[in-house]
Enzyme design. Structure first.
Site: not given
Ligand code: FES
Length: 125
Positions: A33, A102
């Protein structure tokens, strides 16, 4: 798709910024990402007395950084290393499956910052 806790933490993140002359700094990124998380620690007698972060990333990454830096303050280095991404997810009242990585960034950034501190300490000794 986010829990209320994630959205509230993202809207009012704690510990944003940098610690000048930090004792340990950890920078990690996720290649997929492209998000980057940096954690700064102030350490006294093996206890984390302050923690701050700078995160270039998504809502979940910012919420994870905020809650993780809150969780490690006042902890010994050994205790902080025991905080895993699952603990961060739990504290955030869940993350969507595609956002679990994350929270992993937060675990990794803390581990890196502690490693950095220990390496610097060894060099000084
Ligand atoms: Fe990669 Fe959140 S999407 S850190």
């Amino acid at each position: 798709m986010y829990s209320k806790k994630v959205l509230d933490t993202f809207a009012n993140p704690k510990n944003v910024g940098e610690i000048e002359n930090a004792d340990g700094v950890g920078t990690v990124g996720n290649a997929k990402c492209g998000d980057i998380m940096q954690v700064f620690l102030k350490i006294e007698n093996d206890v984390i007395v302050d923690a701050k972060f700078k995160t270039f990333g998504c809502t979940a990454a910012i919420a994870s950084s905020s809650i993780a830096t809150e969780m490690i303050k006042g902890k010994t280095l050994e205790e902080a290393l025991k905080i895993k991404n699952a603990d961060v997810v739990e504290a955030l009242e869940g993350l969507p499956p595609q956002k679990i990585h994350c929270s992993v960034l937060a675990e990794e950034a803390i581990a890196e910052a502690i490693k950095d501190y220990r390496e610097k300490k060894e060099k000084r000794a």
